[in-house]
Scaffold this motif. Structure first.
Motif, PDB file in Angstrom:
ATOM      1  N   ALA A 130      28.634   4.324 -30.774  1.00 36.08           N
ATOM      2  CA  ALA A 130      28.052   5.512 -30.144  1.00 36.08           C
ATOM      3  C   ALA A 130      27.326   6.371 -31.171  1.00 36.08           C
ATOM      4  O   ALA A 130      26.172   6.769 -30.961  1.00 36.08           O
ATOM      5  CB  ALA A 130      29.153   6.317 -29.461  1.00 36.08           C
ATOM      6  N   TYR A 131      28.006   6.647 -32.302  1.00 38.08           N
ATOM      7  CA  TYR A 131      27.389   7.545 -33.280  1.00 38.08           C
ATOM      8  C   TYR A 131      26.198   6.891 -33.972  1.00 38.08           C
ATOM      9  O   TYR A 131      25.204   7.554 -34.279  1.00 38.08           O
ATOM     10  CB  TYR A 131      28.418   8.015 -34.308  1.00 38.08           C
ATOM     11  CG  TYR A 131      29.254   9.149 -33.796  1.00 38.08           C
ATOM     12  CD1 TYR A 131      28.789  10.446 -33.880  1.00 38.08           C
ATOM     13  CD2 TYR A 131      30.478   8.926 -33.193  1.00 38.08           C
ATOM     14  CE1 TYR A 131      29.531  11.503 -33.393  1.00 38.08           C
ATOM     15  CE2 TYR A 131      31.231   9.977 -32.712  1.00 38.08           C
ATOM     16  CZ  TYR A 131      30.752  11.266 -32.812  1.00 38.08           C
ATOM     17  OH  TYR A 131      31.491  12.296 -32.315  1.00 38.08           O
ATOM     18  N   ALA A 132      26.283   5.580 -34.215  1.00 36.20           N
ATOM     19  CA  ALA A 132      25.157   4.900 -34.849  1.00 36.20           C
ATOM     20  C   ALA A 132      23.958   4.934 -33.906  1.00 36.20           C
ATOM     21  O   ALA A 132      22.839   5.262 -34.319  1.00 36.20           O
ATOM     22  CB  ALA A 132      25.543   3.474 -35.195  1.00 36.20           C
ATOM     23  N   ALA A 133      24.201   4.635 -32.628  1.00 32.12           N
ATOM     24  CA  ALA A 133      23.103   4.659 -31.662  1.00 32.12           C
ATOM     25  C   ALA A 133      22.507   6.056 -31.595  1.00 32.12           C
ATOM     26  O   ALA A 133      21.275   6.224 -31.540  1.00 32.12           O
ATOM     27  CB  ALA A 133      23.603   4.229 -30.295  1.00 32.12           C
ATOM     28  N   TYR A 134      23.362   7.058 -31.661  1.00 27.87           N
ATOM     29  CA  TYR A 134      22.880   8.443 -31.620  1.00 27.87           C
ATOM     30  C   TYR A 134      21.970   8.727 -32.806  1.00 27.87           C
ATOM     31  O   TYR A 134      20.894   9.323 -32.666  1.00 27.87           O
ATOM     32  CB  TYR A 134      24.076   9.396 -31.623  1.00 27.87           C
ATOM     33  CG  TYR A 134      23.719  10.835 -31.867  1.00 27.87           C
ATOM     34  CD1 TYR A 134      23.174  11.614 -30.846  1.00 27.87           C
ATOM     35  CD2 TYR A 134      23.911  11.422 -33.120  1.00 27.87           C
ATOM     36  CE1 TYR A 134      22.834  12.936 -31.074  1.00 27.87           C
ATOM     37  CE2 TYR A 134      23.578  12.732 -33.351  1.00 27.87           C
ATOM     38  CZ  TYR A 134      23.040  13.489 -32.337  1.00 27.87           C
ATOM     39  OH  TYR A 134      22.708  14.793 -32.560  1.00 27.87           O
ATOM     40  N   ASN A 135      22.410   8.253 -33.973  1.00 24.67           N
ATOM     41  CA  ASN A 135      21.597   8.506 -35.161  1.00 24.67           C
ATOM     42  C   ASN A 135      20.254   7.793 -35.103  1.00 24.67           C
ATOM     43  O   ASN A 135      19.240   8.353 -35.498  1.00 24.67           O
ATOM     44  CB  ASN A 135      22.362   8.109 -36.419  1.00 24.67           C
ATOM     45  CG  ASN A 135      23.267   9.222 -36.871  1.00 24.67           C
ATOM     46  OD1 ASN A 135      22.816  10.346 -37.075  1.00 24.67           O
ATOM     47  ND2 ASN A 135      24.551   8.935 -36.987  1.00 24.67           N
ATOM     48  N   PHE A 136      20.257   6.566 -34.603  1.00 25.89           N
ATOM     49  CA  PHE A 136      18.971   5.879 -34.444  1.00 25.89           C
ATOM     50  C   PHE A 136      18.078   6.652 -33.487  1.00 25.89           C
ATOM     51  O   PHE A 136      16.881   6.792 -33.688  1.00 25.89           O
ATOM     52  CB  PHE A 136      19.181   4.454 -33.927  1.00 25.89           C
ATOM     53  CG  PHE A 136      19.650   3.510 -34.985  1.00 25.89           C
ATOM     54  CD1 PHE A 136      18.845   3.217 -36.074  1.00 25.89           C
ATOM     55  CD2 PHE A 136      20.890   2.910 -34.902  1.00 25.89           C
ATOM     56  CE1 PHE A 136      19.276   2.350 -37.059  1.00 25.89           C
ATOM     57  CE2 PHE A 136      21.331   2.045 -35.885  1.00 25.89           C
ATOM     58  CZ  PHE A 136      20.528   1.767 -36.964  1.00 25.89           C
ATOM     59  N   GLN A 137      18.691   7.158 -32.430  1.00 23.63           N
ATOM     60  CA  GLN A 137      17.935   7.845 -31.387  1.00 23.63           C
ATOM     61  C   GLN A 137      17.298   9.135 -31.915  1.00 23.63           C
ATOM     62  O   GLN A 137      16.135   9.405 -31.649  1.00 23.63           O
ATOM     63  CB  GLN A 137      18.871   8.154 -30.213  1.00 23.63           C
ATOM     64  CG  GLN A 137      18.178   8.683 -28.985  1.00 23.63           C
ATOM     65  CD  GLN A 137      17.499   7.572 -28.217  1.00 23.63           C
ATOM     66  OE1 GLN A 137      17.690   6.396 -28.486  1.00 23.63           O
ATOM     67  NE2 GLN A 137      16.696   7.942 -27.245  1.00 23.63           N
ATOM     68  N   ARG A 172      16.974  10.156 -35.194  1.00 30.68           N
ATOM     69  CA  ARG A 172      16.294  10.165 -36.482  1.00 30.68           C
ATOM     70  C   ARG A 172      14.979   9.403 -36.466  1.00 30.68           C
ATOM     71  O   ARG A 172      14.115   9.635 -37.292  1.00 30.68           O
ATOM     72  CB  ARG A 172      17.202   9.591 -37.563  1.00 30.68           C
ATOM     73  CG  ARG A 172      18.257  10.586 -37.971  1.00 30.68           C
ATOM     74  CD  ARG A 172      19.277  10.005 -38.900  1.00 30.68           C
ATOM     75  NE  ARG A 172      20.493  10.792 -38.838  1.00 30.68           N
ATOM     76  CZ  ARG A 172      20.636  11.955 -39.469  1.00 30.68           C
ATOM     77  NH1 ARG A 172      19.653  12.434 -40.197  1.00 30.68           N
ATOM     78  NH2 ARG A 172      21.752  12.648 -39.362  1.00 30.68           N
ATOM     79  N   ILE A 173      14.848   8.459 -35.538  1.00 32.75           N
ATOM     80  CA  ILE A 173      13.619   7.680 -35.480  1.00 32.75           C
ATOM     81  C   ILE A 173      12.862   8.095 -34.233  1.00 32.75           C
ATOM     82  O   ILE A 173      13.399   8.020 -33.120  1.00 32.75           O
ATOM     83  CB  ILE A 173      13.922   6.168 -35.460  1.00 32.75           C
ATOM     84  CG1 ILE A 173      14.698   5.791 -36.717  1.00 32.75           C
ATOM     85  CG2 ILE A 173      12.636   5.372 -35.359  1.00 32.75           C
ATOM     86  CD1 ILE A 173      15.180   4.374 -36.737  1.00 32.75           C
ATOM     87  N   ASP A 174      11.656   8.525 -34.435  1.00 32.45           N
ATOM     88  CA  ASP A 174      10.870   9.008 -33.304  1.00 32.45           C
ATOM     89  C   ASP A 174      10.446   7.866 -32.391  1.00 32.45           C
ATOM     90  O   ASP A 174      10.023   6.816 -32.863  1.00 32.45           O
ATOM     91  CB  ASP A 174       9.619   9.728 -33.835  1.00 32.45           C
ATOM     92  CG  ASP A 174       9.571  11.146 -33.333  1.00 32.45           C
ATOM     93  OD1 ASP A 174      10.565  11.581 -32.716  1.00 32.45           O
ATOM     94  OD2 ASP A 174       8.544  11.819 -33.546  1.00 32.45           O
ATOM     95  N   GLY A 175      10.605   8.075 -31.100  1.00 27.98           N
ATOM     96  CA  GLY A 175      10.152   7.086 -30.140  1.00 27.98           C
ATOM     97  C   GLY A 175      10.951   5.812 -30.152  1.00 27.98           C
ATOM     98  O   GLY A 175      10.453   4.736 -29.820  1.00 27.98           O
ATOM     99  N   MET A 176      12.217   5.897 -30.572  1.00 26.41           N
ATOM    100  CA  MET A 176      13.086   4.722 -30.564  1.00 26.41           C
ATOM    101  C   MET A 176      13.418   4.356 -29.123  1.00 26.41           C
ATOM    102  O   MET A 176      13.904   5.204 -28.374  1.00 26.41           O
ATOM    103  CB  MET A 176      14.366   5.082 -31.311  1.00 26.41           C
ATOM    104  CG  MET A 176      15.263   3.920 -31.573  1.00 26.41           C
ATOM    105  SD  MET A 176      14.608   2.960 -32.911  1.00 26.41           S
ATOM    106  CE  MET A 176      15.892   1.772 -33.088  1.00 26.41           C
ATOM    107  N   PRO A 177      13.159   3.113 -28.709  1.00 24.00           N
ATOM    108  CA  PRO A 177      13.514   2.752 -27.330  1.00 24.00           C
ATOM    109  C   PRO A 177      15.034   2.800 -27.147  1.00 24.00           C
ATOM    110  O   PRO A 177      15.775   2.491 -28.077  1.00 24.00           O
ATOM    111  CB  PRO A 177      13.012   1.313 -27.184  1.00 24.00           C
ATOM    112  CG  PRO A 177      12.200   1.046 -28.372  1.00 24.00           C
ATOM    113  CD  PRO A 177      12.578   2.000 -29.437  1.00 24.00           C
TER     114      PRO A 177
END
Lengths: 354, 309
Positions: free
Chosen positions: A88-95, A97-102
């Motif tokens: 959950a937290y890793a997905a949150y960070n990807f979401q 921190r990276i713009d336009g992450m699908p």
């Protein structure tokens, strides 16, 4: 009468090895999928969709992941909540921190991070087993609980310690309404269940089971324990991580580390035990049972015409869970899934007893 | 220096209490091969029984004396723990004989949940006090040696003494009595013990009762320090890394493991904690045990299981 396999001859290996070799099973699964995808979204109230079916689906997915580790590979884990949290937290960070992450990509990447952590905490399984390993996985649980609470970077420096996601969409379609959330989870669950079913039927699945049944014998016939155990940890924590990401993103929307506490780990373990160790189907039964039982227990006093306090109800719930676990371990160690397959056996013979 | 020693002694005291819970684990593991996850629940259950009986008995029988109430409550709570032990043996364990360790572990998890539920249903779920008259004022020592002296909690000191006494009593029980010898025989080999006429079932009830006794003592001490509440059963989760560190089958291991973890936890919290953001007490014990497992899987004093492949 209707559940008969005579007359269904297999004339190729392909036909012999399909997932559901009996025509009735195939039809039943097809009907079940049709109901899940078409009838349920049309006919079920939003409350049920949001509060029961979506959690059920996500927890089934997590139980499925745990079942691969505990049921198929025999490595007991009390740290499932930790791997869900990592997902959950890793997905949150990807979401964030990276713009336009699908969305789907960040969920899967969350799963990958959980895989990494899972393998890391799986390494002790090479030297220790059974009871000791259970304690080792508890280490994962306590460590992640602490890390996500104390290390600000993981929560993007949020002041309250809780994180939230908003404006989810897949290919431009928003995931906002209960129906959309339900369908999104359903797709994930169906795909992963199919993958898991095929994995456990394949060579690697048989290695896991050999490892579970007798690791020394498995090693003697040439199964590499390192490879078998670590792949089980990897696959299991990937699925659990994705389930954790779904739990945070789709079901909760905003969450804090307590959402993935040790209670969640125990709850998932119970699902696996009650549903059936070493059974894909059992994970779903177990999740349904554990999600529905509290609802049932809450309603029951009302139906019987008296009322009990919420505190008492929750104590009764713990009590009944505990008793059921012991009961299942004694009476039916293979859980609800075994009852289901016994039922099918009976149906095959029906109406003649033998 | 004074501060360091204070931390060190604080750690030792807490460690002694961890050992007290860990001893319960070791007893059951030694005598039946069951890794008893329910030990924490037993501590909570015993403490709840003790706290509530001490409150109820004066009301029921109409006397005032706190000491009498405590003594009666202790006896009653011990009686309850024996009944619990008997029920566990009767309803769960005797039906799971010869199952794998994992199955038994999960069964004790179920028992833990059941006990938590029952305990709180019968005895209530508020925070209760146990008052057995432990001294509360801190003790100043060695004022001449260090600047500021050494501040020790008398309560902790008494607790440590009680724990040490319990260990001695258990050691005598195991070494000198016939029952103790029977317990050790069962621990070595179930079948051999059974074949020379040691009744396995009765032994299991005794072992679980002794574990219940150590849970009761641990519960009273922890309970009078922190108050009896649900979090008590979580304190017991600390006892898991203690037994892992000390070795599953060794009572001295449980004590030394407990002391090591108590000290390590306090020192790391004080000296490493600020660098890592604090609160590392939560996981320190587990990570220590984990690292230790990789180096020496059988723990400090555990029996080495030879497993050739």
């Amino acid at each position: 009468m209707f559940y008969r396999e005579n007359g269904q001859f297999k004339s190729s290996y392909r036909a012999d090895q399909q997932i559901f070799p009996i025509a009735q099973d195939r039809i039943a699964i097809l009907v079940l999928l049709l109901v899940a995808f078409i009838v349920v979204p049309l006919g079920v109230s939003d409350y049920w969709m949001r509060a029961i079916l979506t959690p059920f689906l996500i927890l089934s997915l997590a139980a499925l992941g745990l079942n691969i580790l505990v049921g198929y590979c025999g490595q007991i884990s009390l740290g499932t909540g930790a791997f869900m949290a990592v997902g959950a937290y890793a997905a949150y960070n990807f979401q964030v921190r990276i713009d336009g992450m699908p969305l789907i990509a960040s969920l899967l990447l969350g799963g990958l991070c959980a895989t990494f952590i899972g393998v890391l905490f799986g390494i002790p399984s090479l030297r220790i087993k059974g009871l000791y390993l259970a304690v080792a996985t508890l280490a994962a649980q306590f460590f992640t609980d602490w890390a996500f609470l104390r290390i600000q970077w993981f929560t993007n420096n949020s002041s309250s310690g809780s994180v939230s996601v908003a404006g989810l969409n897949v290919f431009g379609v928003p995931i906002e309404s209960p129906v959309q959330k339900y369908l999104f989870c359903l797709v994930f669950v169906v795909v992963f269940a199919l993958l898991a079913k095929n994995l456990v039927r394949s060579a690697i699945g048989r290695e896991w089971m050999a490892m579970r049944d007798m690791d020394v014998a498995a090693a003697v016939i040439g199964i590499r324990p390192v490879y078998a155990k670590l792949t089980a940890f990897a696959v299991s924590s990937f699925i659990v991580g994705v389930a954790g990401a779904l739990w945070g993103f789709i079901h909760l929307g905003a969450w804090e580390p307590a959402a993935f506490s040790i209670d969640r780990s125990f709850q998932l373990l119970f699902m696996v035990i009650i549903g059936g160790l070493g059974s894909i189907m059992g994970s779903f039964f177990g999740a349904a049972f554990i999600v529905l039982l509290p609802l049932f227990l809450n309603q029951l006093p009302g139906w019987l015409g008296f009322s009990i306090s919420t505190a008492l109800a929750s104590h009764l719930e713990t009590m009944i869970f505990g008793a059921l676990i012991v009961f299942f371990l004694i009476v039916e160690p293979h859980g609800l899934a075994r009852l289901w397959s016994t039922g099918k056996e009976k149906l095959r013979l029906w109406p003649f007893p033998h | 220096m004074g501060f360091f020693l204070e931390t060190l002694f604080g750690g030792l005291m807490v460690g002694m209490l961890y050992s007290l819970i860990a001893i319960g684990f070791v007893l059951i593991y030694k005598a039946s091969g069951v890794f008893n996850f329910a030990q924490g629940a037993m501590v909570l259950f015993a403490a709840l029984a003790m706290a509530r009986f001490a409150e109820w008995f004066p009301l029921w029988f109409g006397f005032e004396s706190q000491i009498l109430a405590n003594i009666l409550a202790f006896v009653a709570a011990m009686g309850v723990m024996v009944i619990v032990a008997w029920l566990i043996e009767r309803l769960a364990l005797s039906k799971l004989v010869n199952q794998e360790g994992i199955t038994l572990l999960m069964a004790t998890l179920g028992i833990a949940y059941f006990l938590d539920g029952v305990g709180q249903t019968i005895f209530g779920n508020d925070i209760y006090k146990i008052d057995v008259g432990m001294p509360k004022e801190p003790l100043m020592m060695l004022q001449g040696t260090f600047q500021g002296g050494l501040l020790l909690s008398q309560e902790d000191l008494v607790a440590a003494l009680v724990a040490a006494g319990l260990v001695v009593v258990l050691a005598i029980f195991f070494q000198k009595t016939a029952t103790g010898r029977a317990l050790r025989a069962v621990a070595d080999d179930h079948q051999a013990a059974q074949s020379i006429g040691i009744p396995l079932k009765r032994i299991w009830v005794i072992v679980w009762s002794v574990a219940g006794f150590s849970a009761l003592v641990a519960g009273i001490i922890w309970g009078s320090k922190l108050g009896v509440q649900f979090s008590l059963s979580l304190v017991a989760l600390k006892a898991l890394p203690v037994v892992i560190l000390g070795g599953l089958t060794s009572i001295p291991g449980a004590i030394i493991g407990g002391l090591l973890i108590g000290v390590g936890e306090k020192l790391s919290e004080i000296y490493l904690g600020p660098m890592l953001g604090g609160g590392i007490e939560i996981w320190f014990a587990y990570v220590l045990a984990l690292v230790f497992l990789l180096v020496r899987p059988q723990g400090l004093f555990g029996e080495k299981i030879i497993d050739r492949v």
